[in-house]
Design an enzyme around this catalytic site. Structure first.
Site, PDB file in Angstrom:
ATOM      1  N   GLN A 257       0.838  -1.187   0.000  1.00 23.23           N
ATOM      2  CA  GLN A 257       0.000   0.000   0.000  1.00 23.23           C
ATOM      3  C   GLN A 257       0.879   1.245   0.000  1.00 23.23           C
ATOM      4  O   GLN A 257       1.775   1.372   0.823  1.00 23.23           O
ATOM      5  CB  GLN A 257      -0.875  -0.010   1.252  1.00 23.23           C
ATOM      6  CG  GLN A 257      -1.646   1.292   1.470  1.00 23.23           C
ATOM      7  CD  GLN A 257      -2.343   1.310   2.818  1.00 23.23           C
ATOM      8  OE1 GLN A 257      -3.198   0.465   3.085  1.00 23.23           O
ATOM      9  NE2 GLN A 257      -1.979   2.241   3.666  1.00 23.23           N
ATOM     10  N   GLY A 258       0.632   2.141  -0.921  1.00 24.82           N
ATOM     11  CA  GLY A 258       1.446   3.349  -1.000  1.00 24.82           C
ATOM     12  C   GLY A 258       0.616   4.586  -0.705  1.00 24.82           C
ATOM     13  O   GLY A 258       0.128   5.247  -1.626  1.00 24.82           O
ATOM     14  N   TYR A 259       0.420   4.855   0.550  1.00 25.00           N
ATOM     15  CA  TYR A 259      -0.344   6.049   0.947  1.00 25.00           C
ATOM     16  C   TYR A 259       0.591   7.124   1.497  1.00 25.00           C
ATOM     17  O   TYR A 259       0.686   8.218   0.971  1.00 25.00           O
ATOM     18  CB  TYR A 259      -1.382   5.710   2.022  1.00 25.00           C
ATOM     19  CG  TYR A 259      -2.654   5.056   1.511  1.00 25.00           C
ATOM     20  CD1 TYR A 259      -2.813   4.721   0.167  1.00 25.00           C
ATOM     21  CD2 TYR A 259      -3.704   4.785   2.385  1.00 25.00           C
ATOM     22  CE1 TYR A 259      -3.982   4.113  -0.285  1.00 25.00           C
ATOM     23  CE2 TYR A 259      -4.874   4.191   1.945  1.00 25.00           C
ATOM     24  CZ  TYR A 259      -5.011   3.863   0.610  1.00 25.00           C
ATOM     25  OH  TYR A 259      -6.164   3.275   0.178  1.00 25.00           O
ATOM     26  N   SER A 260       1.290   6.798   2.630  1.00 22.02           N
ATOM     27  CA  SER A 260       2.087   7.810   3.338  1.00 22.02           C
ATOM     28  C   SER A 260       3.243   8.325   2.496  1.00 22.02           C
ATOM     29  O   SER A 260       3.819   7.593   1.694  1.00 22.02           O
ATOM     30  CB  SER A 260       2.671   7.215   4.622  1.00 22.02           C
ATOM     31  OG  SER A 260       1.648   6.899   5.503  1.00 22.02           O
TER      32      SER A 260
ATOM     33  N   GLU B  43     -11.767  -0.767   8.528  1.00 20.73           N
ATOM     34  CA  GLU B  43     -10.444  -0.641   9.112  1.00 20.73           C
ATOM     35  C   GLU B  43     -10.479   0.199  10.387  1.00 20.73           C
ATOM     36  O   GLU B  43      -9.807  -0.110  11.366  1.00 20.73           O
ATOM     37  CB  GLU B  43      -9.517  -0.001   8.061  1.00 20.73           C
ATOM     38  CG  GLU B  43      -8.057  -0.023   8.384  1.00 20.73           C
ATOM     39  CD  GLU B  43      -7.505  -1.431   8.479  1.00 20.73           C
ATOM     40  OE1 GLU B  43      -6.427  -1.583   9.039  1.00 20.73           O
ATOM     41  OE2 GLU B  43      -8.180  -2.392   8.008  1.00 20.73           O
TER      42      GLU B  43
ATOM     43  N   SER C  19      -2.071   8.908  14.781  1.00 18.89           N
ATOM     44  CA  SER C  19      -1.382   8.928  16.073  1.00 18.89           C
ATOM     45  C   SER C  19      -2.391   9.249  17.164  1.00 18.89           C
ATOM     46  O   SER C  19      -3.436   9.874  16.920  1.00 18.89           O
ATOM     47  CB  SER C  19      -0.272   9.972  16.071  1.00 18.89           C
ATOM     48  OG  SER C  19      -0.819  11.258  16.230  1.00 18.89           O
TER      49      SER C  19
ATOM     50  N   GLU D 268      -2.210  11.315  19.469  1.00 20.93           N
ATOM     51  CA  GLU D 268      -2.376  12.748  19.666  1.00 20.93           C
ATOM     52  C   GLU D 268      -3.388  13.316  18.661  1.00 20.93           C
ATOM     53  O   GLU D 268      -4.268  14.099  19.015  1.00 20.93           O
ATOM     54  CB  GLU D 268      -1.034  13.472  19.508  1.00 20.93           C
ATOM     55  CG  GLU D 268      -0.047  13.224  20.648  1.00 20.93           C
ATOM     56  CD  GLU D 268       0.634  11.857  20.593  1.00 20.93           C
ATOM     57  OE1 GLU D 268       0.556  11.198  19.535  1.00 20.93           O
ATOM     58  OE2 GLU D 268       1.225  11.433  21.603  1.00 20.93           O
TER      59      GLU D 268
END
Lengths: 382, 352, 352, 382
Positions: free
Chosen positions: D124-127, D242, D365, D367
């Site tokens: 998966q190429g998201y970030s 998810e 995250s 936060e």
């Protein structure tokens, strides 16, 4: 005829104080968690005064004990060990030292003896609605008219203000300059026309604080300490020692001692699960003691106390709360009782828990102190 | 009480720290540490010799026995610096050997020509050290010995005294396990090893001193991990702001700072009290208190540091990971927090 | 399993909640609650009658015995609402009495003309209820009975059955203590009290149901304290911003929300499982789990609420104080967290 | 010839899965905490595939099992109970369902069988650097040139990217519109010229992630899923389930089971102090299970899942960390060992602790999720 406490060994001095409190403490509550009112605590105040023990830090020639920091600490330890009630100490601890530093001779001669005698019971008028966390925002105003200051405004969260007959206040005397620069420090008799109060009941339903209202209240011009518009400096000077001592481990240490007493009473003292938690808290208290000592050393050396001192108060107040949480657990269903079980205040979990609420709010809230620490000590961006 | 005068310790510490800069680079580089990971014992014998040349191993050897006779305050100052630099060489263990052996301290260990470690722990996570000698010989097991994989000599502490055995002596077996910091931890098996046992009346105190020194190492580790994190918080931006400007992170960072300062104050005050002659009960209690705070702080600070580093924090290339793994390796060596609290709880009976 | 069908409970709950609005004002006013503090038993007998008129006390009386035969889900929904309103009347205790007594439930207690409470707890902070009967008479002690100061009748649960005794019956002594919520907590002393003991095979289940209902009350209390706090965070300004915009408070508020939702989910799921026939082991475990979460959440949320209210939070005039004091009064009634965890730990043996 | 799982009782189905995993699981690690690489896990992937168990949620006519949510959960439970390794499931779990919803018939016919056969292993190429927490900020760019998309840019944190031979990416295809509106969903073979990777070692020193670089990489125009510039919609659709499952209690539940195993091994299982903590964590896991179930019910009912679902992930990830903290304590000095003590992975405290680091960082995250909860759920001001 004051003895030379400086010449005494620590052990002798400790014995002296211990003996005094054990023999002279009047028939009033020991280990009170709530502040006792003047009518209750007055006999103890007078005992301390008669013995010359009321004002440990004042110089001897003004009726104080002239103690070193180390001896003062011994005295505090012994009084707390016994569970002596805290007296109305705004005069001895706050106003006295302030007058000694900034007051005129006339002010010293007039006011200091009346603090010692208990004739004047002082309250502190700093906080206002809207100027709690941000003291420099005071709006209570004093205007010079002829020979008087004329005061209008309101103070709030005045501890035991209902017991006091004098109050010192921060008042705005110049609105044209920036916040800190236009504040003066004034002394106001509470029976002056135009002064009124309204009690604030605390979580325990006790009248611990009050609001104080000033409606065209007149005091003579000489009822100012320091120069006009220099009140902020005086007020801040008062906060020096205070900023260290507000983080002293003694509140937590005495809560821990009560917790041990309660745990023994409840048959939990030998429970390993309890002991595991107790030991953790005890280490926190001892570690805090070591950190506190480094600040005492700085006070003693005259080293400047920086913003980092707020770490003490943040940790001590939250530690006191954590001890109070465990105290409630150990008390079990008795944690909801309004009065001390079996009349023993040291068994009164609820009193500890309730007394642990304000500590993270007053004297700089934990949230604001953490902001300050993050910026001033850690250098994190604003 | 050691030969350290009541006023000398600050100057002494400064000298020790200055000379230790030969081991812990002033620029904070961790390149050497990174490079040693997974390389056999995980440390560099040449650096052991360097420390010997500086006389570090003689710190706790009394002056009468030819040592420096320095105090625990100086020792803790040194260990704190070693912790800041994540120094993997068994310097603390060799200082401990010196204190145990005094005039029997072998010359080649004192000057670092031979690598020497101390084996004393009877079972994992305790301060027990009495086992290991049977009928004038060494027999039994000693645990949790960092650096033993690269040792030439092992000082074995037992209830019957302390003995120096070569690593390859008959009956000596080292069981080595790899640790997360890239080093090794050894268990020593002794099967009727012949050795000269020197009486060691101060052994209990030396063990406690070693525990306190260990806490000082964890202090340095925590301080440096925190400093790296503050740097990151000031620089790294998200949503157009440095992440250190977010209040939630500020408050958590404040909490870490407070815990580090508590550890620092406890270690320094305990070292001073011991140097000035604390009684055995207080000595044991305060040492355990420092161990407890040290174990908790090192793990807390390093894991919060990872979180504050975000995705970078979980990569091997970020230096913060070195601190996490060192904390994991060392924090519980003298007992996990629950075990230390259990020791302290035993002390409550008498104190009450 | 009760007469509540598998699909009916949502409608039933809605009806119950609608009618309970006569007790818990929809506008959220706490003026009535505030006014009752410190007034004798701390509640209003007229409101007890009102609840009786609504049939609430018949909720857990089987339909065969003339009751409503509703389930625990409906009961918990009601108790949650009562908790939101800090209702001081002993409604849960009377529902419990109904469940214990079934066809022996006195008419005047069922309709609220007489105030009835249930006394069952053998020692403080436990779920033990077997004591109190000796040779066909009532003898012994029952603890922690809220509302008993204003009771006309007391249903006493013992291992030998349940009995109804008038408060002024010979041998009945109530020891009353004031509680922080402005009410009273009673200990009941029984000295050879004559009474008809009705067999009560379902007593264990009823006690557990009462514990779960108690957790539901703490849920309502927590939810309302949190809602008041959110309102305050949105309105109150400091440094020119609503304090609810400060991230540190936002994150802490989020934490409270999560804990409340865990409590809500646990109470609702446990009630459903019990209505649908959970086995006794699971029933005991899950009830304790809800009590544990309830006690911790009520105290945590209310004390954090005080902190977030700042100086206002520690005044008697702020409503949030009512929640703190109620939480302090009730949280540990069926055991403080450590005691509950100890009960759960005993269960580990068998589960393991 | 797929059996009708829907007609089976839950118990029958559970027995079927249990029997399968117990008899067919190959000689590879059980209960691995690190992700296993393709060369290790491939036999298990193929076993699942051969038995028709690889894609539980796909429809039967596409080679799936067509399971209900309830049965799917049973299957997950049984596999986890046994400790079966997680296979490379980006194809079965993410791309497959996406193609089933948004893909062309040709895409389904081409890609789905190759997922089932293991011929295509997807990443998966998201970030991207700078687009982690804020996915819509992707800068990797695809420009139409003739019959191809030409791709330039970089992806990072690509889990097990080094094992994959295909990757789907979010690429910017229109820079003139607002962030979300100019993104497309493209399929890229990793052996295409111009694709390169660089491994990222994790805290355990393992190659778990990689960076993927695209340098004038060309793929045919039909390697797009959904419409041009509609990729954000497709990507978000994938996140529905998810967002719920990332908060499932199973990670914590299995850590708790390992902790029990470790505590028994260390002789601490009957220690009351340990039990007190263990019970507290166990209650957290069970309570989380009840909360999780309410979201499963919503998924089943088709009720929309709101922002509040993030509560699950926040609590579960921090709970997993708290369990890992206690695990380290119980392990004592062994908490620093690099390899599983006695070869038993369930005794490997450090592995649990290290695996607990990324859970509060990735997948939103803690936060950022708390920010979202405060604003969107609590309605606190921004």
């Amino acid at each position: 005829m004051t003895p030379d406490y400086t010449a005494m060994s620590d052990a002798e001095f400790r014995a002296l104080i211990r003996d005094f409190v054990e023999t002279e403490y009047p028939d009033i509550p020991r280990f009170p968690l709530e502040r006792l009112h003047w009518d209750v605590v007055k006999p103890w105040y007078l005992k301390l005064s008669q013995r010359g023990f009321l004002c440990p830090t004042w110089p001897v020639d003004r009726g104080g004990m002239g103690l070193t920091a180390a001896k003062h600490l011994i005295m505090v330890e012994e009084l707390e060990r016994f569970g002596a009630a805290r007296v109305h100490d705004i005069g001895p601890v706050m106003l006295g030292p302030l007058l000694l530093k900034y007051g005129t001779e006339a002010q010293k001669d007039h006011f200091l003896p009346r603090i010692l005698s208990g004739e004047h019971v002082w309250a502190q008028g700093y906080s206002e609605p809207g100027a709690g966390s941000d003291l420099a925002a005071v709006r209570c105003e004093a205007v010079q008219q002829g020979e008087d200051w004329v005061i209008n405004g309101q103070k709030t969260w005045t501890t035991l203000g209902m017991d006091a007959n004098w109050i010192f206040i921060l008042a705005r005397t110049d609105k044209t300059v920036k916040k800190q620069a236009g504040i003066s420090f004034l002394l106001v008799p509470m029976d002056a026309p135009g002064v009124s109060t309204r009690n604030i009941l605390n979580l325990s339903g006790e009248a611990e604080f009050c609001e104080v209202f000033f409606d065209d209240v007149r005091v003579p011009l000489d009822h100012i300490v320091g120069e006009v518009n220099q009140g902020w400096t005086a007020a801040k000077a008062l906060l020096g020692h205070e900023r260290v001592f507000i983080g002293a481990p003694r509140l937590s240490a005495s809560a821990l001692a009560r917790l041990e007493h309660l745990a023994r009473h409840m048959g939990q003292w030998s429970d390993p699960v309890f002991r595991d938690r107790f030991v953790a808290l005890r280490c926190d208290v001892l570690d805090l003691g070591d950190l506190f000592q480094t600040y005492l050393d700085r006070l003693r050396d005259g080293t400047e106390i920086g913003a980092d001192v707020a770490m003490l108060k943040v940790f001590q107040s939250e530690l006191y709360q954590r001890i109070s949480d465990l105290t409630m657990e150990v008390a079990g269903p008795a944690s909801g009782l309004r009065h001390p079980p079996q009349g023993d205040r040291r068994l009164h979990a609820a009193a500890t828990y309730l007394s642990a609420r304000p500590v993270t709010i007053f004297g700089g809230s934990t949230e604001i102190l953490r902001n300050v620490l993050a910026r001033a000590v850690l250098g994190l961006p604003g | 009480m050691t030969g350290a005068g009541m006023d000398d310790w600050i100057d002494n510490s400064r000298m020790i720290l200055d000379s230790a800069r030969a081991i812990v680079p002033a620029d904070g580089s961790l390149a050497r540490i990174r490079g040693l990971r997974g390389q056999g014992p995980g440390f560099d014998p040449a650096m052991v010799a360097e420390a010997g040349g500086l006389g570090l191993y003689l710190m706790r050897v009394p002056e009468a026995a030819g040592g420096l006779g320095l105090g625990l305050r100086e020792t803790c100052a040194l260990m704190r610096l070693l912790g800041e630099g994540l120094v993997p060489e068994p310097i603390g263990a060799t200082i401990m050997a010196g204190a145990l052996l005094a005039e029997a301290f072998p010359e080649q260990a004192a000057n670092g020509d031979a690598v020497m470690v101390t084996a004393w722990q009877d079972s994992p996570g305790t301060l027990d050290w009495q086992g290991g000698a049977v009928g004038g010989r060494l027999s039994g097991r000693k645990c949790a010995i960092p650096g033993a994989g690269g040792a030439d000599l092992i000082a074995v502490l037992t209830g019957a005294g302390v003995a120096v055995v070569p690593r390859d002596a008959p009956g000596v077996t080292l069981h080595l396990e790899e640790t997360l910091d890239g080093g090794q931890m050894a268990t020593l098996q002794l099967d009727g090893v012949r050795a000269d046992l020197h009486p060691c009346p101060g052994a209990q105190a030396v063990v406690q001193d070693a525990a306190l020194a260990h806490a000082a190492y964890l202090l340095g580790l925590s301080e440096r991990a925190f400093a790296l994190t503050l740097d990151y918080l000031r620089i790294r931006e998200q949503f157009g702001r440095p992440i250190g400007s977010f209040q939630a992170l500020q408050h958590r960072a404040t909490d870490l700072k407070i815990r580090i300062e508590l550890l620092r104050a406890a270690v320094e005050a305990t070292a001073a009290r011991i140097d000035l002659g604390a009684d055995p009960t207080l000595r044991a209690r305060d040492t355990d208190r420092c161990l407890l705070r040290g174990a908790e702080t090192a793990l807390l600070v390093s894991r919060e540091a990872v979180q504050m580093h975000g995705a970078m924090g979980i990569t091997d290339e970020a230096d913060i990971g070195l601190f996490v793994r060192k904390a994991m390796t060392l924090a519980h060596l003298f007992g996990a927090p629950a075990a230390i609290r259990a020791r302290l709880a035993q002390g409550l009976e008498t104190a009450a």
